[in-house]
Motif scaffolding. Structure first.
Motif, PDB file in Angstrom:
ATOM      1  N   ILE A  82      44.366  25.219  25.107  1.00  0.00           N
ATOM      2  CA  ILE A  82      43.376  26.146  24.546  1.00  0.00           C
ATOM      3  C   ILE A  82      43.022  27.229  25.563  1.00  0.00           C
ATOM      4  O   ILE A  82      42.790  26.937  26.741  1.00  0.00           O
ATOM      5  CB  ILE A  82      42.100  25.369  24.139  1.00  0.00           C
ATOM      6  N   TYR A  83      42.989  28.473  25.091  1.00  0.00           N
ATOM      7  CA  TYR A  83      42.555  29.597  25.926  1.00  0.00           C
ATOM      8  C   TYR A  83      41.167  30.033  25.484  1.00  0.00           C
ATOM      9  O   TYR A  83      40.956  30.327  24.305  1.00  0.00           O
ATOM     10  CB  TYR A  83      43.559  30.747  25.777  1.00  0.00           C
ATOM     11  N   MET A  84      40.218  30.063  26.407  1.00  0.00           N
ATOM     12  CA  MET A  84      38.856  30.496  26.105  1.00  0.00           C
ATOM     13  C   MET A  84      38.831  32.024  26.082  1.00  0.00           C
ATOM     14  O   MET A  84      39.082  32.659  27.117  1.00  0.00           O
ATOM     15  CB  MET A  84      37.875  29.973  27.175  1.00  0.00           C
ATOM     16  N   SER A 129      36.629  30.979  20.930  1.00  0.00           N
ATOM     17  CA  SER A 129      35.479  31.732  21.432  1.00  0.00           C
ATOM     18  C   SER A 129      34.220  30.928  21.159  1.00  0.00           C
ATOM     19  O   SER A 129      34.072  30.353  20.083  1.00  0.00           O
ATOM     20  CB  SER A 129      35.389  33.075  20.700  1.00  0.00           C
ATOM     21  N   ILE A 130      33.289  30.882  22.123  1.00  0.00           N
ATOM     22  CA  ILE A 130      32.035  30.154  21.855  1.00  0.00           C
ATOM     23  C   ILE A 130      31.016  31.034  21.153  1.00  0.00           C
ATOM     24  O   ILE A 130      29.932  30.562  20.802  1.00  0.00           O
ATOM     25  CB  ILE A 130      31.423  29.515  23.128  1.00  0.00           C
ATOM     26  N   GLY A 131      31.327  32.294  20.912  1.00  0.00           N
ATOM     27  CA  GLY A 131      30.375  33.163  20.206  1.00  0.00           C
ATOM     28  C   GLY A 131      30.719  34.619  20.435  1.00  0.00           C
ATOM     29  O   GLY A 131      31.531  34.946  21.308  1.00  0.00           O
ATOM     30  N   ASP A 132      30.078  35.486  19.682  1.00  0.00           N
ATOM     31  CA  ASP A 132      30.428  36.914  19.715  1.00  0.00           C
ATOM     32  C   ASP A 132      29.724  37.663  20.836  1.00  0.00           C
ATOM     33  O   ASP A 132      28.809  38.449  20.588  1.00  0.00           O
ATOM     34  CB  ASP A 132      30.118  37.562  18.356  1.00  0.00           C
ATOM     35  N   TYR A 133      30.153  37.369  22.056  1.00  0.00           N
ATOM     36  CA  TYR A 133      29.668  38.074  23.227  1.00  0.00           C
ATOM     37  C   TYR A 133      30.715  37.924  24.320  1.00  0.00           C
ATOM     38  O   TYR A 133      31.553  37.034  24.256  1.00  0.00           O
ATOM     39  CB  TYR A 133      28.311  37.528  23.715  1.00  0.00           C
ATOM     40  N   VAL A 134      30.667  38.819  25.316  1.00  0.00           N
ATOM     41  CA  VAL A 134      31.650  38.789  26.407  1.00  0.00           C
ATOM     42  C   VAL A 134      30.974  38.321  27.687  1.00  0.00           C
ATOM     43  O   VAL A 134      29.875  38.775  28.019  1.00  0.00           O
ATOM     44  CB  VAL A 134      32.290  40.184  26.618  1.00  0.00           C
ATOM     45  N   LEU A 135      31.632  37.403  28.381  1.00  0.00           N
ATOM     46  CA  LEU A 135      31.146  36.872  29.654  1.00  0.00           C
ATOM     47  C   LEU A 135      32.094  37.317  30.763  1.00  0.00           C
ATOM     48  O   LEU A 135      33.160  37.863  30.498  1.00  0.00           O
ATOM     49  CB  LEU A 135      31.104  35.340  29.580  1.00  0.00           C
ATOM     50  N   THR A 136      31.707  37.062  32.022  1.00  0.00           N
ATOM     51  CA  THR A 136      32.571  37.464  33.136  1.00  0.00           C
ATOM     52  C   THR A 136      33.826  36.601  33.226  1.00  0.00           C
ATOM     53  O   THR A 136      34.803  36.991  33.849  1.00  0.00           O
ATOM     54  CB  THR A 136      31.817  37.383  34.475  1.00  0.00           C
TER      55      THR A 136
END
Ligand code: 4FD
Length: 226
Positions: A82-84, A129-136
């Motif tokens: 799995i790719y996050m 994806s854990i949700g509709d936002y971008v993390l570092t």
């Protein structure tokens, strides 16, 4: 269950050694294996990222270290890989139950502007994806997925804790109270102190329906007759 987490920042995973997940690993109920992708680079300067073809901001993680790392950990492709990624399918409770059918899970954490598409095309089964936002980076999302899976591994938490919680039946959980009976003028609902378990169950079901209908009508649709 074994969860391999592939990252360029293994020190970010200290939280997984604490609390319930820490105990589960000590008791050998679960293995969370954090792997440094850099250990698999063939570059003499240990480089794992490079400039994007076509130009643009940031760096792209190279396919070679990722491919060599995944092949070393999962030579027979028995694992779910799995790719996050923000481009993945949104992670929901249903997905947790799906993934529990795998004995071995690999979570790849991207950083910078992502990873070379060929690493995804050649070595990854699905993107989450854990949700509709971008993390570092994908590290926090990988910890979210690992934690969600771990709590369903036999013996990690008591089965009764899993029965009534939110999403267990597609509904949100009823409110909980503990002592004292009165706090700052607010009292524990009488029914919960009645000792009448039929009444308590009915009250909790009603509370659960009410809060689900009000806060998450999307979950509630068609649930009333259940
Ligand atoms: N919403 C998520 C996953 C990763 C991430 C990354 C491309 C950025 C959010 C691939 C761009 C990975 C998520 C790392 N941010 N950042 O689950």
């Amino acid at each position: 269950m074994r969860i391999d987490i592939l990252t360029l920042f293994p020190e970010m995973f200290a939280p997984l050694k604490e609390s319930i997940l820490g105990r589960a690993q000590k008791e050998n109920k679960l293995t969370i294996n954090v792997v440094n992708i850099r250990d698999y680079t063939e570059d003499k300067h240990l480089k794992c990222d490079d400039y994007p073809f076509g130009g643009g901001a940031g760096m792209v993680m190279m396919a070679q270290p990722i491919g060599s790392c995944i092949e070393a950990l999962d030579p027979g492709h028995g694992a779910r890989r799995i790719y996050m990624s923000p481009k993945g399918q949104t992670f929901r409770q249903q997905k947790v139950f799906e993934l529990l059918s795998y004995e071995h899970i690999i979570l790849l954490c991207g950083h910078y502007e992502g990873v070379d598409q060929r690493a995804i095309d050649l070595f990854i089964d699905e993107e989450i994806s854990i949700g509709d936002y971008v993390l570092t980076g994908g590290e926090l999302p990988a910890m979210v997925v690992a934690d969600c899976l771990a709590r369903y591994v036999d013996g990690v938490i008591s089965t009764s804790s899993l029965v009534d919680e939110s999403f267990s039946d597609g509904m949100l959980e009823y409110p909980q109270y503990t002592r004292p009976v009165e706090y700052r003028g607010l009292t524990v609902p009488e029914v919960l102190r009645s000792g009448n378990h039929a009444r308590i169950d009915a009250w909790r079901r009603e509370q659960s329906e009410e809060i689900t209908a009000r806060r998450r009508p999307d979950l509630f649709t068609g649930k009333k007759g259940k």
